[in-house]
Motif scaffolding. Sequence first.
Motif, PDB file in Angstrom:
ATOM      1  N   MET A   1       0.930  -1.116  -0.294  1.00 51.23           N
ATOM      2  CA  MET A   1      -0.316   0.238   0.062  1.00 51.23           C
ATOM      3  C   MET A   1       1.170   1.343   0.185  1.00 51.23           C
ATOM      4  N   ASN A   2       0.849   2.158  -1.126  1.00 50.79           N
ATOM      5  CA  ASN A   2       1.671   3.217  -0.949  1.00 50.79           C
ATOM      6  C   ASN A   2       0.935   4.288  -0.453  1.00 50.79           C
ATOM      7  N   SER A   3       1.664   5.715  -0.217  1.00 55.79           N
ATOM      8  CA  SER A   3       0.763   6.127   0.689  1.00 55.79           C
ATOM      9  C   SER A   3      -0.292   7.438   0.729  1.00 55.79           C
ATOM     10  N   GLN A   4       0.213   7.008  -0.745  1.00 53.86           N
ATOM     11  CA  GLN A   4      -1.790   7.562  -1.459  1.00 53.86           C
ATOM     12  C   GLN A   4      -3.072   6.812  -0.610  1.00 53.86           C
ATOM     13  N   GLU A   5      -2.392   5.830  -0.798  1.00 53.53           N
ATOM     14  CA  GLU A   5      -4.017   4.456  -0.210  1.00 53.53           C
ATOM     15  C   GLU A   5      -4.129   4.622   1.642  1.00 53.53           C
ATOM     16  N   ILE A   6      -3.007   5.334   1.859  1.00 53.99           N
ATOM     17  CA  ILE A   6      -3.187   5.680   3.827  1.00 53.99           C
ATOM     18  C   ILE A   6      -5.040   6.569   3.832  1.00 53.99           C
ATOM     19  N   ILE A   7      -5.356   5.902   4.836  1.00 57.79           N
ATOM     20  CA  ILE A   7      -6.872   6.529   4.625  1.00 57.79           C
ATOM     21  C   ILE A   7      -7.118   6.827   6.254  1.00 57.79           C
ATOM     22  N   THR A   8      -6.668   8.059   6.703  1.00 58.54           N
ATOM     23  CA  THR A   8      -6.657   8.139   8.528  1.00 58.54           C
ATOM     24  C   THR A   8      -8.146   9.146   8.251  1.00 58.54           C
ATOM     25  N   ILE A   9      -8.784   8.703   9.725  1.00 61.06           N
ATOM     26  CA  ILE A   9     -10.191   9.334  10.116  1.00 61.06           C
ATOM     27  C   ILE A   9      -9.779  10.515  10.790  1.00 61.06           C
ATOM     28  N   TYR A  10     -10.576  11.602  10.965  1.00 57.82           N
ATOM     29  CA  TYR A  10     -10.286  13.442  11.435  1.00 57.82           C
ATOM     30  C   TYR A  10     -10.542  13.142  12.688  1.00 57.82           C
ATOM     31  N   ARG A  11     -10.032  13.386  13.793  1.00 58.02           N
ATOM     32  CA  ARG A  11     -10.308  13.945  15.017  1.00 58.02           C
ATOM     33  C   ARG A  11      -9.465  12.157  15.867  1.00 58.02           C
ATOM     34  N   THR A  12      -8.910  11.527  14.837  1.00 50.21           N
ATOM     35  CA  THR A  12      -8.262  10.144  14.993  1.00 50.21           C
ATOM     36  C   THR A  12      -6.794  10.195  16.249  1.00 50.21           C
ATOM     37  N   GLN A  13      -6.095   9.374  17.433  1.00 47.31           N
ATOM     38  CA  GLN A  13      -5.045   9.691  17.813  1.00 47.31           C
ATOM     39  C   GLN A  13      -4.190   9.646  15.876  1.00 47.31           C
ATOM     40  N   GLU A  14      -4.643   8.612  15.135  1.00 48.11           N
ATOM     41  CA  GLU A  14      -3.783   8.482  14.160  1.00 48.11           C
ATOM     42  C   GLU A  14      -3.744  10.043  13.506  1.00 48.11           C
ATOM     43  N   SER A  16      -3.476  12.958  14.433  1.00 49.66           N
ATOM     44  CA  SER A  16      -3.095  14.189  14.929  1.00 49.66           C
ATOM     45  C   SER A  16      -1.888  13.659  14.694  1.00 49.66           C
ATOM     46  N   GLU A  17      -1.545  12.431  14.570  1.00 50.46           N
ATOM     47  CA  GLU A  17      -0.259  12.079  14.153  1.00 50.46           C
ATOM     48  C   GLU A  17       0.519  12.313  13.118  1.00 50.46           C
ATOM     49  N   LEU A  18      -0.508  12.203  11.999  1.00 49.85           N
ATOM     50  CA  LEU A  18      -0.539  12.191  10.555  1.00 49.85           C
ATOM     51  C   LEU A  18       0.148  13.664  10.645  1.00 49.85           C
ATOM     52  N   GLU A  19      -1.015  15.202  10.986  1.00 49.97           N
ATOM     53  CA  GLU A  19      -1.035  16.151  10.985  1.00 49.97           C
ATOM     54  C   GLU A  19       0.070  17.052  11.015  1.00 49.97           C
ATOM     55  N   ASP A  21       2.619  16.588  10.166  1.00 48.65           N
ATOM     56  CA  ASP A  21       4.029  16.250   9.221  1.00 48.65           C
ATOM     57  C   ASP A  21       3.050  17.242   8.281  1.00 48.65           C
ATOM     58  N   PHE A  22       1.933  17.844   8.986  1.00 55.93           N
ATOM     59  CA  PHE A  22       1.227  18.958   7.695  1.00 55.93           C
ATOM     60  C   PHE A  22       1.315  20.429   8.099  1.00 55.93           C
ATOM     61  N   LYS A  23       1.448  21.204   6.534  1.00 57.65           N
ATOM     62  CA  LYS A  23       1.663  22.476   6.743  1.00 57.65           C
ATOM     63  C   LYS A  23       0.480  23.375   6.873  1.00 57.65           C
ATOM     64  N   TYR A  24      -0.795  22.509   6.242  1.00 56.83           N
ATOM     65  CA  TYR A  24      -1.732  23.156   6.116  1.00 56.83           C
ATOM     66  C   TYR A  24      -2.735  22.197   7.404  1.00 56.83           C
ATOM     67  N   SER A  25      -3.590  23.144   8.192  1.00 61.37           N
ATOM     68  CA  SER A  25      -4.495  22.854   9.029  1.00 61.37           C
ATOM     69  C   SER A  25      -5.709  22.456   8.797  1.00 61.37           C
ATOM     70  N   VAL A  26      -6.467  21.553   8.986  1.00 59.29           N
ATOM     71  CA  VAL A  26      -8.319  21.228   8.445  1.00 59.29           C
ATOM     72  C   VAL A  26      -8.553  22.943   8.016  1.00 59.29           C
ATOM     73  N   PRO A  27      -9.032  23.827   9.621  1.00 57.47           N
ATOM     74  CA  PRO A  27     -10.022  24.463   9.349  1.00 57.47           C
ATOM     75  C   PRO A  27      -8.244  25.824   8.373  1.00 57.47           C
ATOM     76  N   ASP A  28      -7.923  25.857   8.181  1.00 59.98           N
ATOM     77  CA  ASP A  28      -6.992  26.395   7.428  1.00 59.98           C
ATOM     78  C   ASP A  28      -6.848  26.075   5.509  1.00 59.98           C
ATOM     79  N   ALA A  29      -7.094  24.542   4.792  1.00 55.19           N
ATOM     80  CA  ALA A  29      -7.107  24.858   3.901  1.00 55.19           C
ATOM     81  C   ALA A  29      -8.726  24.768   3.764  1.00 55.19           C
TER      82      ALA A  29
END
Length: 119
Positions: A1-14, A16-19, A21-29
């Motif tokens: 499975m490549n990184s494009q296919e990883i599915i992460t549910i919003y507001r989970t611990q996963e 929070s970890e993923l976010e 590494d992101f430049k943009y937060s959900v509200p900004d996006a």
Amino acid sequence: MNSQEIITIYRTQEFSELEKDFKYSVPDAAELVANFIHNEQPNLSSFWLKLDLVYGEYYVFKDEPYSYNLKIAKYNLTGVWFNAKTGEIKRVKNGKSVDVIMEPLKSFPFAKEYTFKEN
């Protein structure tokens, strides 16, 4: 499975970890996506944006009503995709469906109404 296919549910611990590494937060996006939609459809003065999940490094925003069936656990990826690392925005039509379980009372999406004044 490549990184494009990883599915992460919003507001989970996963998420929070993923976010981290992101430049943009959900509200900004969401603000940038709202402006994208307004430019795409200037006559649309009000709409809701909803986000349930992240697909790879893309926030998948819904701006049209959709249904999710917990029994078959299929989530359609049609919507406005925002790359949380680069800021790229694209509309994905006829997106594929992915298998994901979003349990009621455990899955709380981002949802916000956007209103634009008429010119």
